[in-house]
Write an enzyme that holds these catalytic residues in place. Structure first.
Site: not given
Ligand code: NDP
Ligand code: X15
Length: 341
Positions: A140, A195, A220
């Site tokens: 993000c 970066g 952020h």
């Molecule tokens: N949240 C944020 O601010 C941001 C996150 N990201 C990135 O996006 C990705 C996801 O993050 P985020 O959405 O926050 O994560 P969450 O923890 O909110 O969601 C992850 C999901 O994946 C499911 N899951 C876990 N393990 C498995 C598996 N083996 N097979 C299928 N489903 C699975 C979980 O299900 P269950 O709960 O049932 O285990 C849950 O629904 C990460 O790489 C993160 O770094 C990127 C930008 C911003």
């Molecule tokens: O991708 C993100 O942050 P990042 O750009 O600081 O890696 C999301 O805010 C998830 O970060 P987290 O690893 O703090 O949950």
């Protein structure tokens, strides 16, 4: 219609699923989870077939009144492409199954660049995606940085970037994370990963980033300085932002000076889940000193800004829409994304 599977129906996955469902050229063929929780009920409510990682847990889902369509492998087989939104590190473990089934996949910023070997941003490198099996939408913060750096680089050339990320501590539902009463240097060493992450999309940019986390859950805040190659004015820079479909301006007259007020604004706009998909650049902060020194503050909604990028990445990998601007237009229109300001 492009058949899209969303592996990981959490913070990012549930937003990507709704964004896919809104597109005229895509459909959600399934979403996945590992455990019964509120999001499983949302998937049911939305009518998305729910698949689970371990079929041994099927009775627990059924007991909760949630139908299970099958296991994750079955979901993947039915898809043209998968958006992997599992927690950071799990995507890497999932990659072999995508390879085995010959499926295109999009990973998120929690994975290393090497997991996909190609990192993506719609405005910056859409056309490089075709012929790749895998792509990674940068995190993000990195997405927010790439958007603004690329826009100014196109317009004036960017000689170097120095930026400080004040990062939210946890997502709003993430009750187990902190900090509650601290400003944590994360990392204390310089540079932060942002970066180098920007360089996976814009390799020619000279950039150093610093980062810390604070006790907020919504957005952020970036403090950015760039040295531009060409002399310009504040007015010209603002025009670049006004013409960018994913850079919004928080106008001075709005009186918004914090993430909290900006959240209230997106909520009042009726944005789904209060999502700010675009960068929120604070107009008042946009400054040009000595003709070439650029400064600004921008807010980045961590749960939202990568969502439209995932949608464009689907079209870019599938090769169905060749023109990046056309894909961006389609995505924005389907989402109702009209940049603020
Ligand atoms: N949240 C944020 O601010 C941001 C996150 N990201 C990135 O996006 C990705 C996801 O993050 P985020 O959405 O926050 O994560 P969450 O923890 O909110 O969601 C992850 C999901 O994946 C499911 N899951 C876990 N393990 C498995 C598996 N083996 N097979 C299928 N489903 C699975 C979980 O299900 P269950 O709960 O049932 O285990 C849950 O629904 C990460 O790489 C993160 O770094 C990127 C930008 C911003
Ligand atoms: O991708 C993100 O942050 P990042 O750009 O600081 O890696 C999301 O805010 C998830 O970060 P987290 O690893 O703090 O949950």
């Amino acid at each position: 219609m492009i058949k899209v599977a969303i592996n990981g129906y959490g913070t990012i996955g549930k937003r990507v699923a709704d964004a896919v469902a809104a597109q005229p050229d895509m459909e959600v063929i399934g979403v996945s989870k590992t455990s019964v929780s509120a999001e499983a009920y949302i998937a049911k409510e939305r009518g998305y077939p729910l698949y689970i990682a371990d079929l041994g847990k099927k009775p627990a889902f059924e007991k909760a009144g949630i139908e299970v369509a099958g296991d994750v492998e079955a979901m993947l087989k039915a898809a043209d492409i998968v958006v992997d939104a599992t927690p950071g590190g799990v995507g890497e473990k999932n990659r072999p199954i995508y390879e085995k089934l010959g499926k295109k996949a999009i990973f998120q910023g929690g994975e290393d660049h090497e997991v996909a070997g190609f990192s993506f941003n719609a405005h910056a490198n859409y056309n490089e995606a075709e012929n790749h099996q895998f792509a990674r939408v940068v995190s993000c913060n990195s997405t927010g940085l790439v958007r603004i750096i690329h826009a100014l680089d196109q317009a004036f050339g960017v000689a170097r970037v120095r930026a400080v990320m004040v990062r939210r501590g946890a997502d709003p539902d993430d009750v187990k994370r902190g900090p509650i009463d601290a400003i944590v240097l994360n990392p204390a060493s310089i540079p932060s990963h942002h970066g180098p992450d920007v360089n996976t999309v814009l390799p020619h940019i000279n950039i150093v980033t610093l980062a810390m986390i604070v006790p907020t859950t919504f957005m952020h805040m970036h403090s950015i300085q760039m040295d531009l190659k060409k002399e310009t004015t504040r007015e010209e820079v603002l025009k670049v932002f006004e013409n960018h479909s994913r850079i919004g301006l928080v106008r001075k007259t709005m009186g918004i000076k914090s993430n909290a007020q900006l959240r209230e604004y997106t909520q009042d706009l009726g944005r789904p889940r209060t999502d700010l998909w675009e960068n929120g650049v604070f107009e008042e902060s946009v400054s040009i000193l000595d003709g070439k020194e650029f400064y600004c503050f921008q807010a980045i909604h961590q749960e939202a800004d990568v969502v439209p990028e995932n949608i464009d990445c689907i079209r870019a990998l599938m090769g169905t829409v060749k023109d990046s601007q056309e894909s961006i237009r389609m995505t924005n229109e389907a989402l109702g994304l009209v940049a603020i300001g």
